[in-house]
Design a protein around this motif. Structure first.
Motif, PDB file in Angstrom:
ATOM      1  N   LYS A 118      45.899  41.870  39.499  1.00 33.94           N
ATOM      2  CA  LYS A 118      44.672  42.105  38.729  1.00 33.94           C
ATOM      3  C   LYS A 118      43.448  41.632  39.504  1.00 33.94           C
ATOM      4  O   LYS A 118      42.398  42.276  39.481  1.00 33.94           O
ATOM      5  CB  LYS A 118      44.753  41.389  37.384  1.00 33.94           C
ATOM      6  N   ASP A 167      48.877  34.448  36.068  1.00 33.24           N
ATOM      7  CA  ASP A 167      48.658  35.845  35.707  1.00 33.24           C
ATOM      8  C   ASP A 167      49.090  36.679  36.910  1.00 33.24           C
ATOM      9  O   ASP A 167      49.371  36.142  37.984  1.00 33.24           O
ATOM     10  CB  ASP A 167      47.173  36.075  35.374  1.00 33.24           C
ATOM     11  N   ASP A 168      49.118  37.973  36.746  1.00 39.90           N
ATOM     12  CA  ASP A 168      49.502  38.850  37.849  1.00 39.90           C
ATOM     13  C   ASP A 168      48.369  38.913  38.869  1.00 39.90           C
ATOM     14  O   ASP A 168      47.263  39.373  38.565  1.00 39.90           O
ATOM     15  CB  ASP A 168      49.807  40.248  37.315  1.00 39.90           C
ATOM     16  N   SER A 197      43.640  32.561  34.040  1.00 43.99           N
ATOM     17  CA  SER A 197      44.556  33.256  34.942  1.00 43.99           C
ATOM     18  C   SER A 197      44.903  32.413  36.159  1.00 43.99           C
ATOM     19  O   SER A 197      45.903  32.685  36.834  1.00 43.99           O
ATOM     20  CB  SER A 197      43.945  34.595  35.405  1.00 43.99           C
ATOM     21  N   TRP A 235      39.624  33.562  36.565  1.00 43.80           N
ATOM     22  CA  TRP A 235      40.296  33.526  37.856  1.00 43.80           C
ATOM     23  C   TRP A 235      39.971  32.284  38.675  1.00 43.80           C
ATOM     24  O   TRP A 235      40.363  32.189  39.842  1.00 43.80           O
ATOM     25  CB  TRP A 235      39.991  34.794  38.651  1.00 43.80           C
TER      26      TRP A 235
END
Length: 342
Positions: free
Chosen positions: A173, A169-170, A301, A278
């Motif tokens: 974030k 994921d980015d 993520s 995360w």
């Protein structure tokens, strides 16, 4: 989430490999050091037009034994970042081969914004007590405690990451989490049996057992943390953690798991909780056998192979777990056929 067929696995692979920024394909490079493995030169990822100049600081330790994992982690962050040129990497190395490690990273990611800092192992050599797994006893495993004192003072905030993970994921974030005055932000796991992270010696001592009075402590994994290193310095958190390391080393054995428990003693119940997506941790199995584990339900993520089993070792042994195939596409190791074609 549990993979029930190769079709579902390939489906997730296709999702996590979608490019989120433009990339320029580059060729192979020479081996920077005979003592280190050879890696392919990665694509050069560029910012989109909408990107501002906000820097995202990422800190990782750098060790020859985990270099393959580090390369994969860096590539995963660049590939899934909307603004990859905003990433600034801070690597901590405790070994004399830091110049060779720098050469290896620089030749693999020649466009990467990064610096390597020497971590003085002498800071912890007399403070480490034997844990349940030898890898947890290495001085560099404790470097995260001294991160704020090692990187430049102008760096106020940083994402600390282990080397046995990939980000899908980015990372911006995670960087954007509101700390709410806390010094650390990380996923919390309050369903875990917190008492198991400490010995009977700890819980049977009334003076020690009251450590968490007034807090609701939960386990958190220190391999993925957003850290307010400015506050860490000002409020002398390194010394607070060292106090518990001294109790463990000089007085009585109060825990078994390396650098994690002293973090928990100081911070558990007083961090900013982050979404579990995360840190999909534990993919390396337990600390003894490293058996295969399935993914937990829910969005992902970040995939983290904490535990004994590492994906590159299991893949090389031709005895991989299903989840290891999610790491393989980011493997830049020269002999790998998982990512780029010759």
């Amino acid at each position: 989430m549990v993979f029930r067929s190769w079709t579902s696995l390939i489906g997730l692979l296709s999702l996590i490999l979608l490019p989120l920024s433009s990339a320029i394909r580059l060729g192979l490079v020479r081996r920077p050091s005979p003592s280190l493995p050879l890696f392919r030169e990665a694509p050069a990822f560029r910012n989109g037009h909408e990107c501002a100049s906000d820097i995202i600081n990422v800190a990782m330790t750098l060790d020859a034994n985990y270099l393959r994992g580090t390369m994969a982690a860096v590539l995963s962050m660049l590939q899934h970042s909307t603004c990859p040129e905003n990433l600034s990497f801070h690597f901590l190395s405790a070994h004399a081969d830091a110049p060779q490690l720098f050469s290896s990273i620089n030749s693999t990611f020649p466009y990467l914004n990064m610096k390597i800092y020497r971590f003085d192992s002498n800071r912890v050599r007399g403070k480490i007590s034997k844990s349940i797994r030898q890898a947890l006893d290495q001085p560099l495993n404790y470097a995260r405690i001294y991160l704020a004192d090692t990187i430049p003072d102008h760096v106020k905030r940083v994402i600390y990451l282990d080397s046995d993970l990939v980000v899908v994921d980015d990372i911006a974030k995670l960087w954007g989490v509101h700390m709410e005055g806390k010094v650390v932000a990380a996923p919390e796991y309050c369903h875990a049996n917190f008492t198991l992270y400490f010995t009977d010696n700890f819980w049977s001592d009334p003076s020690l057992a009251k450590t968490f009075k007034g807090r609701k402590p939960c386990y958190f994994n220190t391999g993925v943390m957003v850290m307010d290193v400015d506050t860490w310095r000002k409020e002398r958190y390194t010394e607070k953690v060292e106090v518990w390391m001294a109790v463990q080393k000089q007085h009585k054995r109060i825990y078994h798991l390396g650098s994690l428990p002293p973090f928990l003693l100081v911070l558990a119940g007083n961090i900013k909780a982050v979404d579990h997506r995360w840190n999909q941790h534990g993919l390396g199995g337990d600390n003894f056998e490293g058996k295969c584990r399935s993914l937990h339900p829910g969005p992902i993520s970040l995939l983290h192979w904490s535990g004994k089993g590492k994906p590159w070792l299991r893949l090389d042994s031709r005895k991989p777990c299903i989840v290891d195939h999610l790491w393989a596409p980011y493997d830049l190791y020269r002999s790998s056929r998982h990512f780029f074609e010759e």
